[in-house]
Design an enzyme around this catalytic site. Structure first.
Site, short mmCIF file in Angstrom:
data_model
loop_
_atom_site.label_atom_id
_atom_site.label_comp_id
_atom_site.label_asym_id
_atom_site.label_seq_id
_atom_site.Cartn_x
_atom_site.Cartn_y
_atom_site.Cartn_z
N HIS A 156 0.83 -1.22 0.00
CA HIS A 156 0.00 0.00 0.00
C HIS A 156 0.86 1.26 0.00
O HIS A 156 0.44 2.30 0.50
CB HIS A 156 -0.96 0.03 1.19
CG HIS A 156 -1.69 -1.27 1.41
ND1 HIS A 156 -2.90 -1.55 0.84
CD2 HIS A 156 -1.34 -2.38 2.10
CE1 HIS A 156 -3.28 -2.76 1.19
NE2 HIS A 156 -2.35 -3.30 1.95
N SER A 277 15.45 21.55 -16.22
CA SER A 277 14.26 22.34 -16.48
C SER A 277 14.68 23.64 -17.12
O SER A 277 15.74 24.19 -16.80
CB SER A 277 13.54 22.62 -15.16
OG SER A 277 12.75 23.80 -15.28
N LYS A 283 16.56 21.78 -11.07
CA LYS A 283 15.91 20.51 -11.41
C LYS A 283 16.81 19.49 -12.08
O LYS A 283 17.64 19.82 -12.91
CB LYS A 283 14.70 20.78 -12.34
CG LYS A 283 13.51 21.42 -11.68
CD LYS A 283 12.90 20.62 -10.53
CE LYS A 283 12.09 19.45 -10.97
NZ LYS A 283 10.79 19.78 -11.51
N GLU A 290 10.29 8.43 -16.90
CA GLU A 290 8.90 8.87 -17.13
C GLU A 290 8.45 8.51 -18.54
O GLU A 290 7.31 8.09 -18.78
CB GLU A 290 8.79 10.38 -16.94
CG GLU A 290 8.97 10.81 -15.49
CD GLU A 290 9.17 12.33 -15.38
OE1 GLU A 290 8.37 13.08 -15.95
OE2 GLU A 290 10.13 12.75 -14.72
#
Ligand code: ARG
Length: 457
Positions: A156, A277, A283, A290
């Protein structure tokens, strides 16, 4: 120029229609397979006496020339020639003249296209297996370094029990091994030759389908000509296998993305597999992970696309089947690249071992240890579970953890608890002692790794 099938027609094709019906923009990927099939076909036409030796030799020489031109990038594919089959035949005609027209004896584009696709997929399956093998090896290497790296195991997405990072990695190895087996089985259905099924019903010419199959390296031939020209199961299997593979990669990528975040800080990706970024200078984004996660979407889409094309399709060939190609090509490109990127990402990953381990020190993931400790001393597990649950509640109220509770308090709760409890509650001990077959105990992880090393040989 007149169409190869132009005899029955009086008027030319509308330009839009021509473009809509053409597949050359994408099926040119099968140029080599198409030539290979033609070479096998014409060889067989000579051994069976359907064409004379001289005719066959002329055609073969022509095919070789077209092949040379293709390899030198001298072939200009034309929409007016519709697909790879007719583009190649048109070039052959330009090379050797009218005798080129004999190549298509006892053959149809219907068995020809199916043959090309089988040949193309067989090669792609080999590449897929190679890359999957490589990724499995990369995972095993990483797992070997991290047998004793402790991390929280989750259910979970909550800390559940401490585990070995190597164990976590070997779970992915197991998934990818099943993927490997599925792609390997896929070869069985790709390795069947449809050539000689002709349009749908076979042919009156005394062809030898086993000869062409052997010449092209197929292990088997379709026994039903209608099935041969309309079967796309081998592609659906590929797309299904690819979907399951991408599902696995997407789960792994999702974890890597989480592990890179400020909240976890378990791993750091190498710069080569991260991006920055354009606005936020600090970043470092796990873009590649992804993207692999995201690309699972297009692979599932390709599977559903073809399943939908095939649904209710009457026998035998229908032009709908031309829609079988782009999804297959796209899927192949997607999985082959994803497998490479994944292997690169994992082999350059830095693991922040102390952060991982420390995150199991400030939690209750050792609660099962305390319950097991009491159960091992004879207390019914349910009772032990209840006692430990109450201790966890008490700790939560006092802002401490089970390892911080003094022995006096433990002995009030149960005289069965002795000083060795503190060793038992350490996450490393918890992991090391989980030695049931397939568990996270170090010995068990080593066992999995050695089985994997054996399998990868
Ligand atoms: N380009 C076609 C395809 O991909 C080749 C087969 C065409 N056959 C036909 N009867 N129109 O399916």
């Amino acid at each position: 120029m007149a169409k190869l099938w132009g005899g029955r027609f009086e008027a030319g094709l509308d330009e839009k229609t021509e473009k809509f019906g053409a597949s050359i923009a994408f099926d040119q990927k099968m140029a080599r397979q198409d030539l290979k099939g033609s070479l096998a076909h014409v060889t067989m036409l000579a051994t069976t006496g359907i064409l004379s030796k001289e005719e066959a030799e002329q055609i073969k020489a022509g095919i070789k020339k077209v092949e040379e031109k293709y390899e030198n990038g001298e072939i200009d594919f034309k929409i007016e020639n519709e697909d790879i089959h007719m583009n190649m035949e048109t070039y052959l005609h330009a090379e050797i003249g009218a005798v080129a027209g004999k190549l298509h004896t006892a053959r149809s584009r219907n068995d020809q296209v199916a043959t090309d696709m089988h040949l193309w997929l067989k090669e792609t399956l080999d590449d897929t297996l190679d890359k999957l093998h490589n990724l499995r090896q990369v995972i095993v290497n990483l797992a070997t370094e991290h047998v004793e790296t402790i991390m929280p195991g989750y259910t979970h997405l909550q800390h559940a029990q401490p585990i070995s990072f190597g164990h976590h990695l070997m779970a992915y190895y197991s998934m990818l091994t099943r993927d490997f087996e599925r792609f390997d089985f896929n070869i069985k259905h790709a390795d069947i030759s449809p050539l000689g099924a002709a349009a749908l019903a076979g042919t009156t010419f005394p062809i030898d389908r086993k000869e062409t199959a052997a010449l092209m390296g197929f292990g088997d031939v379709y026994v039903n000509s209608m099935d041969a020209v309309s079967d796309r199961d081998f592609i659906l299997e590929f797309l299904s296998n690819a979907s399951i593979l991408m599902m696995h990669l997407s789960r792994f990528c999702e974890e890597i993305i989480l592990w890179c975040s400020n909240e976890y800080k378990f791993v750091t990706l190498s710069d080569a597999f991260s991006t920055g970024s354009s606005i936020m200078p600090q970043k470092k984004n796990p873009d590649m992970a992804e993207l692999i996660r995201g690309k699972s979407g297009r692979v599932y889409g390709n599977l559903f696309g073809l399943l939908t094309v095939m649904k209710s399709l009457p026998l035998a060939y229908n032009k709908d089947l031309q829609e079988d190609k782009e999804g297959m090509f796209d899927t192949a490109e997607t999985i082959l690249t994803s497998l490479d990127i994944m292997a690169g990402m994992l082999s350059t990953l830095s693991v922040n071992e102390s952060v991982m381990a420390e995150s199991t020190e400030k939690d209750f993931s050792n609660a099962t240890e305390l319950a097991d400790y009491l159960a091992a001393k004879g207390l019914p597990f349910r009772k032990a579970h209840e006692i430990v649950g109450q201790m966890v509640l008490e700790c939560t109220k006092n802002s401490c953890y089970l390892q911080d509770v003094p022995l006096e308090r433990y002995q009030e709760v149960s005289p069965l608890i002795e000083n060795d409890i503190y060793e038992t509650l350490k996450s490393r001990t918890a992991v090391e002692r989980r030695n049931s077959f397939g568990g996270t105990g170090f010995e068990q992880v080593k066992m999995q790794i050695s089985l994997a090393q054996e399998a990868l040989k």
